[in-house]
Design an enzyme around this catalytic site. Structure first.
Site, PDB file in Angstrom:
ATOM      1  N   GLU A 255       0.891  -1.170   0.000  1.00  8.17           N
ATOM      2  CA  GLU A 255       0.000   0.000   0.000  1.00  8.17           C
ATOM      3  C   GLU A 255       0.919   1.206   0.000  1.00  8.17           C
ATOM      4  O   GLU A 255       1.550   1.501   1.016  1.00  8.17           O
ATOM      5  CB  GLU A 255      -0.872   0.016   1.261  1.00  8.17           C
ATOM      6  CG  GLU A 255      -1.711  -1.224   1.507  1.00  8.17           C
ATOM      7  CD  GLU A 255      -2.866  -1.369   0.533  1.00  8.17           C
ATOM      8  OE1 GLU A 255      -3.062  -0.481  -0.314  1.00  8.17           O
ATOM      9  OE2 GLU A 255      -3.551  -2.392   0.603  1.00  8.17           O
ATOM     10  N   CYS A 289      -3.108   8.611   3.249  1.00  8.69           N
ATOM     11  CA  CYS A 289      -2.774   8.284   1.860  1.00  8.69           C
ATOM     12  C   CYS A 289      -3.943   8.542   0.933  1.00  8.69           C
ATOM     13  O   CYS A 289      -3.762   8.729  -0.264  1.00  8.69           O
ATOM     14  CB  CYS A 289      -2.336   6.837   1.774  1.00  8.69           C
ATOM     15  SG  CYS A 289      -3.551   5.764   2.536  1.00  8.69           S
ATOM     16  N   GLU A 388       3.865  13.494  -4.184  1.00  7.97           N
ATOM     17  CA  GLU A 388       3.112  13.388  -2.932  1.00  7.97           C
ATOM     18  C   GLU A 388       3.787  14.238  -1.852  1.00  7.97           C
ATOM     19  O   GLU A 388       4.977  14.088  -1.603  1.00  7.97           O
ATOM     20  CB  GLU A 388       3.083  11.924  -2.479  1.00  7.97           C
ATOM     21  CG  GLU A 388       2.250  11.709  -1.241  1.00  7.97           C
ATOM     22  CD  GLU A 388       2.314  10.270  -0.725  1.00  7.97           C
ATOM     23  OE1 GLU A 388       3.420   9.705  -0.638  1.00  7.97           O
ATOM     24  OE2 GLU A 388       1.245   9.723  -0.392  1.00  7.97           O
TER      25      GLU A 388
HETATM   26  P1  NAD Z   1       8.238   4.976   4.708  1.00  7.35           P
HETATM   27  O1  NAD Z   1       8.247   4.204   3.433  1.00  7.35           O
HETATM   28  O2  NAD Z   1       9.311   5.964   4.925  1.00  7.35           O
HETATM   29  O3  NAD Z   1       8.295   3.994   5.968  1.00  7.35           O
HETATM   30  C1  NAD Z   1       7.346   2.956   6.150  1.00  7.35           C
HETATM   31  C2  NAD Z   1       7.993   1.842   6.947  1.00  7.35           C
HETATM   32  O4  NAD Z   1       9.039   1.245   6.175  1.00  7.35           O
HETATM   33  C3  NAD Z   1       8.633   2.299   8.249  1.00  7.35           C
HETATM   34  O5  NAD Z   1       8.398   1.340   9.251  1.00  7.35           O
HETATM   35  C4  NAD Z   1      10.106   2.353   7.881  1.00  7.35           C
HETATM   36  O6  NAD Z   1      10.953   2.216   9.007  1.00  7.35           O
HETATM   37  C5  NAD Z   1      10.224   1.169   6.948  1.00  7.35           C
HETATM   38  N1  NAD Z   1      11.377   1.219   6.039  1.00  7.35           N
HETATM   39  C6  NAD Z   1      12.066   2.302   5.612  1.00  7.35           C
HETATM   40  N2  NAD Z   1      13.065   1.932   4.773  1.00  7.35           N
HETATM   41  C7  NAD Z   1      12.996   0.586   4.676  1.00  7.35           C
HETATM   42  C8  NAD Z   1      13.761  -0.394   3.956  1.00  7.35           C
HETATM   43  N3  NAD Z   1      14.767  -0.048   3.159  1.00  7.35           N
HETATM   44  N4  NAD Z   1      13.428  -1.699   4.085  1.00  7.35           N
HETATM   45  C9  NAD Z   1      12.372  -2.059   4.854  1.00  7.35           C
HETATM   46  N5  NAD Z   1      11.632  -1.186   5.567  1.00  7.35           N
HETATM   47  C10 NAD Z   1      11.934   0.121   5.473  1.00  7.35           C
HETATM   48  O7  NAD Z   1       6.785   5.646   4.788  1.00  7.35           O
HETATM   49  P2  NAD Z   1       6.252   6.643   5.910  1.00  7.35           P
HETATM   50  O8  NAD Z   1       6.904   7.962   5.719  1.00  7.35           O
HETATM   51  O9  NAD Z   1       6.296   5.982   7.245  1.00  7.35           O
HETATM   52  O10 NAD Z   1       4.723   6.752   5.495  1.00  7.35           O
HETATM   53  C11 NAD Z   1       4.237   7.656   4.562  1.00  7.35           C
HETATM   54  C12 NAD Z   1       4.003   6.990   3.234  1.00  7.35           C
HETATM   55  O11 NAD Z   1       3.093   5.895   3.402  1.00  7.35           O
HETATM   56  C13 NAD Z   1       3.335   7.890   2.214  1.00  7.35           C
HETATM   57  O12 NAD Z   1       3.931   7.703   0.967  1.00  7.35           O
HETATM   58  C14 NAD Z   1       1.893   7.407   2.194  1.00  7.35           C
HETATM   59  O13 NAD Z   1       1.181   7.663   1.002  1.00  7.35           O
HETATM   60  C15 NAD Z   1       2.084   5.953   2.406  1.00  7.35           C
HETATM   61  N6  NAD Z   1       0.853   5.343   2.901  1.00  7.35           N
HETATM   62  C16 NAD Z   1       0.127   4.569   2.048  1.00  7.35           C
HETATM   63  C17 NAD Z   1      -1.067   4.000   2.467  1.00  7.35           C
HETATM   64  C18 NAD Z   1      -1.899   3.151   1.537  1.00  7.35           C
HETATM   65  O14 NAD Z   1      -2.814   2.510   2.017  1.00  7.35           O
HETATM   66  N7  NAD Z   1      -1.622   3.121   0.254  1.00  7.35           N
HETATM   67  C19 NAD Z   1      -1.514   4.230   3.775  1.00  7.35           C
HETATM   68  C20 NAD Z   1      -0.744   5.044   4.617  1.00  7.35           C
HETATM   69  C21 NAD Z   1       0.452   5.584   4.172  1.00  7.35           C
END
Ligand code: NAD
Length: 484
Positions: A255, A289, A388
């Site tokens: 997602e 999101c 975004e």
């Molecule tokens: P992010 O991708 O920075 O982090 C998400 C998670 O991934 C965190 O737990 C982070 O520690 C982990 N992570 C980071 N780098 C990683 C790697 N290399 N390997 C594995 N895990 C890793 O996202 P964020 O800033 O926490 O959240 C915001 C983003 O989430 C926005 O882009 C938003 O649109 C998206 N989002 C999407 C939905 C959906 O349903 N489509 C819902 C909520 C948020």
């Protein structure tokens, strides 16, 4: 947030036990509304992921995979009940972690989190399976078995809610779980350990490892004994996880990001559109999101909409998340606050006109607050229209025809959601059907039956969650064909 609310230290939860912080590395948890340290967070790595996966594997093989459906349904129901019972405490922790208003944590995050466990408890209790008879004298049955150990990697914007949307169906299908909360928002997820234990979940079925994406998240994506990863977060992180998971051929549910169009035709109910657009633009500081961050308004009502929308936006109260009249709280971190402000500056450089907000909100000398901001006069090719921002910033552009606005809506590498506002039902269907998005609303926003699929097209995701779609992801679906 000066009323002395208490945070907590966040430890790993492995094999039914919290692991003492002891001499292990930690980092500080900062409340983004006050910039105060509210606790220490255990900094996990590959070693903790290995321990958690081993515990999850043992729990799977030592009984959970054979657990009765009624037993799992009862545990899920209890988890939902405990979340509701502890709603106020959990909501306070969620607000301290995220900076979001307390009323939002209480009424949306906690209520919907509990709802996921209750929904799947009921859903599996009544679910059947497909059977196909054949003329050759054979019967085909579709059967589902749990996958084994599954991993969950979560974002900071809706910490417990998004985690629960994954955890409830995974447990319902009899999997065991290793999960990683976002680095910024570990408190409610960490408490889930004791909540699940109290609900009767056997030790090792759920394991929580705190820490950074690059260490804990990557170790999970690479781990050969984790069968699947359910990830919510940025598109670029999804790509890294896909690469890291390739060697073990991981099943993936992604997602990802969105830049969702909010399309307003001249024949809409303008009062309702203004009300809902305020929510779909700025709720949770614009960090949902599904927020409609690109607003397109048909020319005959463009000026009227803009005037009313701007007036209402200027009345939004940005402030202390604990105050009940606060509409918009603090952004998650200094880094994100600076990034959102940079986008506002970029919009000006790209020729945008700021007609509401446009800078930091002066709430106190601490905290990462940004004014709700409306930008007009940008063209479709601007970065601010294409990227975004995930903050309280929206763009508004006029359009003339249906074809033109469908073109704008689809002119993005994202495809998560859209909203369409019109009283013409034929047009509503035509436009909704033409938009490349996993979820399109007509004359509403943020409403969905939990049995329907949820997920993104294009760079917004892979796979679908919700109802049977989640159960399919968290199971091996196979066929038994019996000749009689
Ligand atoms: P992010 O991708 O920075 O982090 C998400 C998670 O991934 C965190 O737990 C982070 O520690 C982990 N992570 C980071 N780098 C990683 C790697 N290399 N390997 C594995 N895990 C890793 O996202 P964020 O800033 O926490 O959240 C915001 C983003 O989430 C926005 O882009 C938003 O649109 C998206 N989002 C999407 C939905 C959906 O349903 N489509 C819902 C909520 C948020």
């Amino acid at each position: 947030m000066g009323n002395g609310a208490q945070g907590m230290d966040c430890r790993h939860f492995i094999d039914g036990q919290y692991i003492d912080l002891g001499a292990s590395p930690t980092f500080d948890n900062i409340n983004p509304a006050t910039e105060q340290v509210i606790g220490r967070i255990a900094e996990g790595g590959k070693a903790e992921v290995d321990l958690a996966v081993a515990a999850a594997k043992r729990a799977f093989n030592n009984g959970w995979k054979q657990s009765k459906l009624s037993e799992r349904a009862a545990i899920l129901r209890k988890i939902g009940d405990i979340i509701l019972h502890r709603k106020d405490e959990l909501a306070m922790l969620e607000t301290m972690d995220t900076g979001k208003p307390l009323w939002l944590s209480t009424n949306i995050d906690m209520v919907r989190s509990a709802g996921s466990y209750h929904f799947y408890a009921n859903f599996i209790s009544t679910m059947g399976t497909d059977a196909y008879p054949m003329e050759q004298g054979a019967m085909n049955f579709v059967v589902r078995r749990p996958l084994g150990v599954v991993g969950m990697i979560n974002p900071w914007n809706l910490p417990l809610l998004l985690l629960s949307a994954k955890l409830a169906p995974a447990l319902a299908m009899g999997n065991t779980v290793v999960l990683k909360p976002a680095r910024w928002t570990p408190m409610t997820a960490t408490l889930l350990g004791e909540i699940c234990k109290e609900a009767g979940l056997p030790d090792g079925v759920i394991n929580i490892v705190n820490g950074a994406g690059r260490s804990v998240g990557e170790a999970m994506a690479e781990h050969p004994d984790i069968r699947a990863i359910a990830f919510t977060g940025e598109t670029s992180t999804g790509k890294s996880i896909m690469k890291a998971g390739a060697a073990s051929l991981k099943r993936l549910s992604f997602e990802l990001g969105g830049k969702n169009p909010n399309i307003i035709f001249a024949d809409c109910d303008l009062d309702e559109v203004v009300d809902t657009s305020l929510r779909s633009s700025f709720i949770n500081q614009g960090a949902v999101c599904l927020c409609g961050s690109r607003i397109y308004v048909q020319r005959p009502i463009y000026e009227q909409f803009l005037e009313r929308f701007a007036e209402r936006t200027k009345q939004q109260i940005v402030g202390d998340p604990l105050q009940p009249n606060t509409n918009i709280g603090a952004l998650i971190s200094k880094q994100h606050y600076e990034r959102v402000l940079e986008y506002i500056e970029l919009a000006k450089q790209e020729g945008g006109q700021v007609i509401a907000g446009g800078g930091p909100a002066r709430v106190s000398d601490k905290g990462y607050y940004v004014e709700p901001t409306i930008i007009t006069s940008l063209t479709q090719d601007c970065r601010v229209i294409g990227e975004e921002i995930f903050g309280p910033v929206v763009t508004v552009q006029p359009f003339d025809t249906e074809e033109e606005v469908i073109g704008y809506a689809n002119d993005t590498h994202y495809g998560l959601s859209a909203s369409v506002w019109t009283k013409d039902s034929s047009r509503a269907f035509r436009v909704a059907h033409a938009i490349e998005a996993g979820l399109t609303w007509v004359n509403t926003w943020f409403l969905r039956d939990p049995r329907t699929p949820y997920g993104g097209e294009k760079m917004s995701g892979i796979g679908r969650q919700g109802g049977m779609f989640s159960l399919d992801f968290y199971s091996e679906v196979s066929t038994i064909c019996i000749k009689y």
